[in-house]
Enzyme design. Structure first.
Site, PDB file in Angstrom:
ATOM      1  N   GLY A  45      75.940  25.913  75.361  1.00 29.19           N
ATOM      2  CA  GLY A  45      74.627  25.470  75.804  1.00 29.19           C
ATOM      3  C   GLY A  45      74.663  23.982  76.097  1.00 29.19           C
ATOM      4  O   GLY A  45      75.477  23.251  75.526  1.00 29.19           O
ATOM      5  N   GLN A  50      71.176  15.608  77.273  1.00 31.86           N
ATOM      6  CA  GLN A  50      72.574  15.310  76.912  1.00 31.86           C
ATOM      7  C   GLN A  50      73.375  14.733  78.067  1.00 31.86           C
ATOM      8  O   GLN A  50      74.460  14.190  77.853  1.00 31.86           O
ATOM      9  CB  GLN A  50      73.273  16.572  76.400  1.00 31.86           C
ATOM     10  CG  GLN A  50      72.753  17.064  75.058  1.00 31.86           C
ATOM     11  CD  GLN A  50      73.484  18.318  74.618  1.00 31.86           C
ATOM     12  OE1 GLN A  50      73.150  19.403  75.029  1.00 31.86           O
ATOM     13  NE2 GLN A  50      74.506  18.156  73.790  1.00 31.86           N
ATOM     14  N   CYS A 105      77.662  20.590  68.369  1.00 32.13           N
ATOM     15  CA  CYS A 105      76.926  20.029  69.504  1.00 32.13           C
ATOM     16  C   CYS A 105      77.881  19.169  70.317  1.00 32.13           C
ATOM     17  O   CYS A 105      78.642  18.387  69.745  1.00 32.13           O
ATOM     18  CB  CYS A 105      75.758  19.194  68.987  1.00 32.13           C
ATOM     19  SG  CYS A 105      74.743  18.482  70.287  1.00 32.13           S
ATOM     20  N   LEU A 106      77.811  19.307  71.640  1.00 28.52           N
ATOM     21  CA  LEU A 106      78.705  18.518  72.495  1.00 28.52           C
ATOM     22  C   LEU A 106      78.456  17.018  72.334  1.00 28.52           C
ATOM     23  O   LEU A 106      79.345  16.215  72.595  1.00 28.52           O
ATOM     24  CB  LEU A 106      78.530  18.923  73.961  1.00 28.52           C
ATOM     25  CG  LEU A 106      78.975  20.356  74.304  1.00 28.52           C
ATOM     26  CD1 LEU A 106      78.647  20.678  75.757  1.00 28.52           C
ATOM     27  CD2 LEU A 106      80.455  20.554  74.032  1.00 28.52           C
ATOM     28  N   HIS A 147      68.569  25.556  69.166  1.00 24.89           N
ATOM     29  CA  HIS A 147      69.369  24.317  69.162  1.00 24.89           C
ATOM     30  C   HIS A 147      69.113  23.505  70.438  1.00 24.89           C
ATOM     31  O   HIS A 147      68.860  22.289  70.376  1.00 24.89           O
ATOM     32  CB  HIS A 147      70.857  24.666  69.020  1.00 24.89           C
ATOM     33  CG  HIS A 147      71.775  23.481  69.105  1.00 24.89           C
ATOM     34  ND1 HIS A 147      72.523  23.043  68.027  1.00 24.89           N
ATOM     35  CD2 HIS A 147      72.063  22.627  70.121  1.00 24.89           C
ATOM     36  CE1 HIS A 147      73.212  21.982  68.397  1.00 24.89           C
ATOM     37  NE2 HIS A 147      72.964  21.712  69.661  1.00 24.89           N
ATOM     38  N   GLU A 148      69.173  24.180  71.594  1.00 25.07           N
ATOM     39  CA  GLU A 148      68.977  23.465  72.867  1.00 25.07           C
ATOM     40  C   GLU A 148      67.546  22.961  72.992  1.00 25.07           C
ATOM     41  O   GLU A 148      67.296  21.860  73.482  1.00 25.07           O
ATOM     42  CB  GLU A 148      69.331  24.368  74.056  1.00 25.07           C
ATOM     43  CG  GLU A 148      70.777  24.841  74.102  1.00 25.07           C
ATOM     44  CD  GLU A 148      71.789  23.718  73.921  1.00 25.07           C
ATOM     45  OE1 GLU A 148      71.534  22.594  74.397  1.00 25.07           O
ATOM     46  OE2 GLU A 148      72.833  23.956  73.290  1.00 25.07           O
ATOM     47  N   HIS A 151      66.837  19.685  71.502  1.00 25.08           N
ATOM     48  CA  HIS A 151      67.238  18.521  72.307  1.00 25.08           C
ATOM     49  C   HIS A 151      66.071  18.006  73.154  1.00 25.08           C
ATOM     50  O   HIS A 151      65.957  16.804  73.390  1.00 25.08           O
ATOM     51  CB  HIS A 151      68.410  18.874  73.229  1.00 25.08           C
ATOM     52  CG  HIS A 151      69.758  18.839  72.553  1.00 25.08           C
ATOM     53  ND1 HIS A 151      70.288  17.682  72.024  1.00 25.08           N
ATOM     54  CD2 HIS A 151      70.678  19.807  72.338  1.00 25.08           C
ATOM     55  CE1 HIS A 151      71.497  17.943  71.510  1.00 25.08           C
ATOM     56  NE2 HIS A 151      71.746  19.230  71.675  1.00 25.08           N
TER      57      HIS A 151
HETATM   58 NI    NI Z   1      73.511  20.198  71.043  1.00 17.99          NI
END
Ligand code: NI
Length: 192
Positions: A45, A50, A105-106, A147-148, A151
């Site tokens: 995701g 991000q 998380c990226l 999670h997304e 953000h």
């Molecule tokens: Ni993340």
């Protein structure tokens, strides 16, 4: 990949993202670029903040999780597969019991921790063609969405950890914000 991923500590990751309209210039290209960045960094995701865009847009392809869980039915696996785009999403309800799942998380490479969230959500969103959907989703897909979605609200998964865990991770998180991290995809750091 066209856009570097913002690392933990970047102020834009803490901003509440704003809704977009169908006439936003370059929207389709942006969605394609986000999928590209997500696949190249082996994510499931990616949220627009991000990559430095403070807008309510995230993309998901949770197929890697389909092969992970042996108890999952074929129907559940099918639901995880394929590209999903969420525009102007609003989580309307969160139900069911809380369960732990290991998240990463990226924007926070090298850290994976169990996070407790509710198992079901009801969500309203637009797809990439601006068709409106209201859906009830559970399991891993709900988890990835939660999670997304965080953000978009300026929330990171580490915010959900106990203060004890946060203290243990503090040095690692500071190092990530300074760019002292080994990562095999492009990142942008607040201070470096
Ligand atoms: Ni993340």
């Amino acid at each position: 990949m066209k856009f570097p991923i913002l690392a933990y500590g970047h102020p834009l990751l803490r901003k509440k993202a704003r809704n977009i309209t169908p006439d936003m210039p370059g929207l389709q290209q942006l969605i394609d670029d986000m999928f590209e960045a997500m696949y190249e960094s082996n994510g499931v995701g990616l949220a627009a903040p991000q990559i430095g865009k403070s807008i309510r847009l995230f993309v998901i392809d949770a197929e890697p999780f389909a092969d992970l869980d042996e108890e999952m039915t074929t129907a559940q696996k099918e639901k995880l597969k394929g590209q999903k785009v969420f525009i102007n999403a609003q989580i309307l309800e969160e139900n069911g019991k809380e369960w732990d799942f290991t998240e990463g998380c990226l924007s926070i490479p090298g850290i994976n921790e169990d996070v407790s969230r509710r198992e079901k959500i009801k969500i309203s969103y637009y797809d990439r063609n601006f068709n409106h959907h209201t859906e009830e989703i559970d399991g891993i897909l709900a988890r990835v969405i939660q999670h997304e979605y965080d953000h978009l609200e300026g929330i990171l998964f580490t915010d959900h950890l106990s203060s004890f865990k946060k203290r243990l991770l503090k040095r690692k998180l500071t190092n990530i914000s300074k760019g002292k991290v080994n990562v095999n995809y492009r990142m942008k750091f607040a201070s470096k």
